[in-house]
Design a protein around this motif. Structure first.
Motif, PDB file in Angstrom:
ATOM      1  N   SER A   2       0.835  -1.204   0.000  1.00 50.44           N
ATOM      2  CA  SER A   2       0.000   0.000   0.000  1.00 50.44           C
ATOM      3  C   SER A   2       0.871   1.256   0.000  1.00 50.44           C
ATOM      4  N   GLU A   4       0.381   3.804   1.804  1.00 56.73           N
ATOM      5  CA  GLU A   4       0.601   4.194   3.198  1.00 56.73           C
ATOM      6  C   GLU A   4       1.797   3.450   3.798  1.00 56.73           C
ATOM      7  N   LEU A   5       1.908   2.166   3.485  1.00 53.29           N
ATOM      8  CA  LEU A   5       3.033   1.373   3.979  1.00 53.29           C
ATOM      9  C   LEU A   5       4.348   1.890   3.392  1.00 53.29           C
ATOM     10  N   GLU A   8       5.296   5.023   5.260  1.00 49.40           N
ATOM     11  CA  GLU A   8       5.824   4.736   6.594  1.00 49.40           C
ATOM     12  C   GLU A   8       7.246   4.200   6.512  1.00 49.40           C
ATOM     13  N   ARG A  70       3.594   1.092  13.381  1.00 49.09           N
ATOM     14  CA  ARG A  70       2.640   1.343  12.289  1.00 49.09           C
ATOM     15  C   ARG A  70       2.958   0.458  11.086  1.00 49.09           C
ATOM     16  N   TYR A  73       1.718  -2.978  11.856  1.00 46.26           N
ATOM     17  CA  TYR A  73       0.255  -3.017  11.749  1.00 46.26           C
ATOM     18  C   TYR A  73      -0.178  -3.065  10.285  1.00 46.26           C
ATOM     19  N   LEU A  74       0.357  -2.172   9.472  1.00 52.54           N
ATOM     20  CA  LEU A  74      -0.025  -2.119   8.064  1.00 52.54           C
ATOM     21  C   LEU A  74       0.368  -3.392   7.322  1.00 52.54           C
ATOM     22  N   SER A  75       1.451  -4.009   7.746  1.00 53.21           N
ATOM     23  CA  SER A  75       1.915  -5.244   7.097  1.00 53.21           C
ATOM     24  C   SER A  75       0.980  -6.406   7.362  1.00 53.21           C
ATOM     25  N   LEU A  77      -2.363  -6.097   7.612  1.00 54.76           N
ATOM     26  CA  LEU A  77      -3.665  -5.866   6.989  1.00 54.76           C
ATOM     27  C   LEU A  77      -3.775  -6.640   5.672  1.00 54.76           C
TER      28      LEU A  77
END
Length: 82
Positions: A2, A4-5, A8, A70, A73-75, A77
């Motif tokens: 993503s 977002e990832l 980050e 973060r 967490y994103l990883s 999803l």
């Protein structure tokens, strides 16, 4: 991955660079304080600056932990659209 990832992960790289540079600056300031003391100079302002720098570095390190959390967490999803 993503967007977002990716952002980050880029933020983590920047944080690591900032922390490394901050550690170098803190160490140089420590050396200045020590040198001033050895030469019987007033080091009050230099010590206060050192304390401020150390506090800022601690906050940067805490921020880095938040970035790492973060990313973790994103990883976890599922990919979007599934």
């Amino acid at each position: 991955m993503s967007l977002e990832l990716e952002r980050e992960r880029a933020a983590l790289v920047r944080a690591d660079l900032d922390i490394a540079a901050g550690q170098d600056r803190v160490e140089r300031q420590r050396e200045l304080v020590l040198s001033g003391r050895l030469n019987s100079l007033d080091t009050e302002q230099a010590r206060r600056l050192l304390t401020t720098m150390e506090t800022a570095l601690t906050e940067w390190e805490r921020h880095r932990i938040l970035i790492v959390d973060r990313i973790a967490y994103l990883s976890r999803l599922p990919p979007a659209g599934t």
